[in-house]
Design a protein around this motif. Sequence first.
Motif, mmCIF file in Angstrom:
data_model
loop_
_atom_site.group_PDB
_atom_site.id
_atom_site.type_symbol
_atom_site.label_atom_id
_atom_site.label_comp_id
_atom_site.label_asym_id
_atom_site.label_seq_id
_atom_site.Cartn_x
_atom_site.Cartn_y
_atom_site.Cartn_z
ATOM 1 N N GLN A 208 79.674 -57.458 -57.374
ATOM 2 C CA GLN A 208 79.841 -58.053 -57.497
ATOM 3 C C GLN A 208 80.282 -57.890 -59.371
ATOM 4 O OE1 GLN A 208 74.970 -59.825 -57.978
ATOM 5 N NE2 GLN A 208 74.389 -57.734 -56.613
ATOM 6 N N ILE A 209 80.281 -56.907 -59.803
ATOM 7 C CA ILE A 209 81.046 -56.645 -60.834
ATOM 8 C C ILE A 209 82.450 -56.578 -60.882
ATOM 9 C CG2 ILE A 209 81.580 -54.641 -62.400
ATOM 10 C CD1 ILE A 209 78.519 -53.176 -61.678
ATOM 11 N N ASP A 210 82.614 -57.549 -62.097
ATOM 12 C CA ASP A 210 84.327 -58.232 -62.569
ATOM 13 C C ASP A 210 84.442 -57.296 -63.500
ATOM 14 O OD1 ASP A 210 86.712 -58.954 -63.463
ATOM 15 O OD2 ASP A 210 85.861 -61.095 -64.023
ATOM 16 N N PHE A 211 85.053 -55.932 -62.988
ATOM 17 C CA PHE A 211 85.535 -54.580 -63.844
ATOM 18 C C PHE A 211 87.157 -55.097 -64.609
ATOM 19 C CE2 PHE A 211 83.870 -52.127 -60.320
ATOM 20 C CZ PHE A 211 83.356 -51.322 -61.130
ATOM 21 N N SER A 212 87.439 -56.410 -64.938
ATOM 22 C CA SER A 212 88.432 -56.737 -66.197
ATOM 23 C C SER A 212 87.296 -58.372 -67.195
ATOM 24 C CB SER A 212 89.042 -58.646 -65.701
ATOM 25 O OG SER A 212 87.999 -59.851 -65.533
ATOM 26 N N LYS A 213 86.352 -57.579 -67.129
ATOM 27 C CA LYS A 213 85.215 -57.673 -68.719
ATOM 28 C C LYS A 213 84.476 -56.736 -69.076
ATOM 29 C CE LYS A 213 84.165 -62.558 -66.562
ATOM 30 N NZ LYS A 213 83.253 -63.496 -66.528
ATOM 31 N N ASP A 214 83.426 -56.846 -70.725
ATOM 32 C CA ASP A 214 83.283 -55.806 -71.041
ATOM 33 C C ASP A 214 81.853 -55.177 -70.047
ATOM 34 O OD1 ASP A 214 85.101 -54.907 -72.573
ATOM 35 O OD2 ASP A 214 84.084 -56.235 -73.884
ATOM 36 N N MET A 215 81.184 -53.924 -69.880
ATOM 37 C CA MET A 215 80.003 -54.319 -69.233
ATOM 38 C C MET A 215 78.789 -54.068 -70.095
ATOM 39 S SD MET A 215 79.807 -52.120 -65.742
ATOM 40 C CE MET A 215 81.154 -52.946 -65.255
ATOM 41 N N VAL A 216 77.345 -54.468 -69.668
ATOM 42 C CA VAL A 216 76.855 -54.051 -70.408
ATOM 43 C C VAL A 216 75.547 -53.443 -69.365
ATOM 44 C CG1 VAL A 216 74.674 -54.607 -72.074
ATOM 45 C CG2 VAL A 216 76.881 -55.447 -72.518
ATOM 46 N N VAL A 217 75.225 -52.344 -69.004
ATOM 47 C CA VAL A 217 74.164 -51.876 -68.052
ATOM 48 C C VAL A 217 73.009 -51.434 -68.728
ATOM 49 C CG1 VAL A 217 73.527 -50.274 -66.785
ATOM 50 C CG2 VAL A 217 76.230 -50.532 -66.586
ATOM 51 N N VAL A 218 71.891 -52.530 -68.287
ATOM 52 C CA VAL A 218 70.284 -52.536 -68.137
ATOM 53 C C VAL A 218 69.497 -51.757 -66.958
ATOM 54 C CG1 VAL A 218 68.162 -53.427 -68.694
ATOM 55 C CG2 VAL A 218 70.857 -55.076 -70.015
ATOM 56 N N VAL A 219 69.081 -50.816 -67.616
ATOM 57 C CA VAL A 219 68.010 -49.898 -67.017
ATOM 58 C C VAL A 219 66.368 -50.789 -66.817
ATOM 59 C CG1 VAL A 219 67.273 -47.992 -65.564
ATOM 60 C CG2 VAL A 219 69.880 -48.064 -66.738
ATOM 61 N N ASP A 220 66.117 -50.971 -66.854
ATOM 62 C CA ASP A 220 64.918 -51.587 -66.721
ATOM 63 C C ASP A 220 63.798 -50.893 -66.023
ATOM 64 O OD1 ASP A 220 62.950 -53.446 -67.990
ATOM 65 O OD2 ASP A 220 63.723 -55.263 -66.651
ATOM 66 N N ASN A 221 62.734 -49.999 -66.539
ATOM 67 C CA ASN A 221 62.107 -49.236 -66.752
ATOM 68 C C ASN A 221 61.744 -49.614 -64.591
ATOM 69 O OD1 ASN A 221 59.656 -48.227 -66.969
ATOM 70 N ND2 ASN A 221 58.318 -50.589 -67.048
ATOM 71 N N PRO A 222 62.452 -48.570 -64.320
ATOM 72 C CA PRO A 222 62.911 -48.233 -62.906
ATOM 73 C C PRO A 222 61.484 -47.932 -62.533
ATOM 74 C CG PRO A 222 64.205 -46.770 -64.048
ATOM 75 C CD PRO A 222 63.621 -47.274 -64.902
ATOM 76 N N ASP A 223 61.395 -47.630 -61.153
ATOM 77 C CA ASP A 223 59.827 -46.773 -60.385
ATOM 78 C C ASP A 223 60.374 -45.597 -60.504
ATOM 79 O OD1 ASP A 223 58.983 -49.732 -60.245
ATOM 80 O OD2 ASP A 223 59.703 -49.658 -58.160
ATOM 81 N N ASN A 224 62.088 -45.283 -60.014
ATOM 82 C CA ASN A 224 62.204 -43.536 -60.148
ATOM 83 C C ASN A 224 63.716 -43.793 -60.209
ATOM 84 O OD1 ASN A 224 62.404 -41.290 -59.479
ATOM 85 N ND2 ASN A 224 61.546 -41.215 -57.788
ATOM 86 N N LEU A 225 64.285 -42.984 -60.830
ATOM 87 C CA LEU A 225 66.427 -42.815 -60.260
ATOM 88 C C LEU A 225 66.469 -40.966 -60.806
ATOM 89 C CD1 LEU A 225 67.227 -41.383 -63.339
ATOM 90 C CD2 LEU A 225 67.180 -44.319 -64.125
ATOM 91 N N ASP A 226 67.216 -40.968 -59.589
ATOM 92 C CA ASP A 226 67.670 -39.951 -59.889
ATOM 93 C C ASP A 226 68.997 -39.525 -59.630
ATOM 94 O OD1 ASP A 226 69.312 -40.386 -57.255
ATOM 95 O OD2 ASP A 226 67.595 -40.157 -55.729
ATOM 96 N N ILE A 227 69.422 -38.250 -60.060
ATOM 97 C CA ILE A 227 70.762 -38.160 -60.177
ATOM 98 C C ILE A 227 72.272 -38.987 -59.392
ATOM 99 C CG2 ILE A 227 71.810 -36.049 -58.970
ATOM 100 C CD1 ILE A 227 72.488 -34.816 -61.705
ATOM 101 N N THR A 228 71.754 -39.553 -58.790
ATOM 102 C CA THR A 228 73.121 -39.890 -57.931
ATOM 103 C C THR A 228 72.848 -41.297 -58.758
ATOM 104 O OG1 THR A 228 72.016 -41.087 -56.201
ATOM 105 C CG2 THR A 228 72.187 -38.877 -55.392
ATOM 106 N N PHE A 229 71.828 -41.978 -58.625
ATOM 107 C CA PHE A 229 72.481 -42.840 -59.951
ATOM 108 C C PHE A 229 72.972 -42.950 -60.702
ATOM 109 C CE2 PHE A 229 70.683 -45.577 -62.987
ATOM 110 C CZ PHE A 229 70.897 -47.736 -62.800
ATOM 111 N N LEU A 230 72.425 -42.305 -62.065
ATOM 112 C CA LEU A 230 73.783 -41.707 -63.118
ATOM 113 C C LEU A 230 75.079 -41.051 -62.680
ATOM 114 C CD1 LEU A 230 70.390 -39.187 -64.236
ATOM 115 C CD2 LEU A 230 70.952 -41.469 -65.107
ATOM 116 N N GLN A 231 75.661 -40.562 -61.368
ATOM 117 C CA GLN A 231 76.319 -40.381 -61.415
ATOM 118 C C GLN A 231 77.071 -41.551 -60.988
ATOM 119 O OE1 GLN A 231 75.725 -37.606 -58.476
ATOM 120 N NE2 GLN A 231 76.404 -35.680 -58.974
ATOM 121 N N LEU A 232 76.457 -42.662 -60.635
ATOM 122 C CA LEU A 232 76.721 -44.227 -59.980
ATOM 123 C C LEU A 232 77.449 -44.724 -62.054
ATOM 124 C CD1 LEU A 232 77.987 -46.284 -58.207
ATOM 125 C CD2 LEU A 232 75.373 -47.146 -58.517
ATOM 126 N N LEU A 233 76.108 -44.436 -62.717
ATOM 127 C CA LEU A 233 76.762 -44.760 -63.897
ATOM 128 C C LEU A 233 77.758 -44.596 -65.002
ATOM 129 C CD1 LEU A 233 73.017 -45.509 -65.405
ATOM 130 C CD2 LEU A 233 74.914 -47.430 -63.964
#
Length: 109
Positions: free
Chosen positions: A40-65
């Motif tokens: 889904q992502i087009d890396f030719s544009k500026d990116m704003v990521v919103v992490v919206d009150n997740p149920d849970n997250l871990d270091i693998t997600f942080l590494q993805l970011l």
Amino acid sequence: MKDDNFQVQVKAGDDSIEVIFNGQLTINYIQKIKDSVGQQIDFSKDMVVVVDNPDNLDITFLQLLQSLKKTAGLNKRQFSVKSKLPSELESLVSNSGFSDLLNSNPVNN
């Protein structure tokens, strides 16, 4: 893309995209999350990521970011993250050394 356990939403504008994550952002779903992002992502544009009150997250997600941030930089694009996290996840982010990535400033008592 919607899964029963997580959601990745991409909103495209003229010069930027907004990527919204919520749900279970953990190792159990990280491959599906990564696949969804890659489709889904087009890396030719500026990116704003919103992490919206997740149920849970871990270091693998942080590494993805972190990987998204690096890829945006390699493409000479701006990258920012907005997050709304429960206090226990704020502490996890801070303790894992990723507070700068998520612009998190938790108060640890």
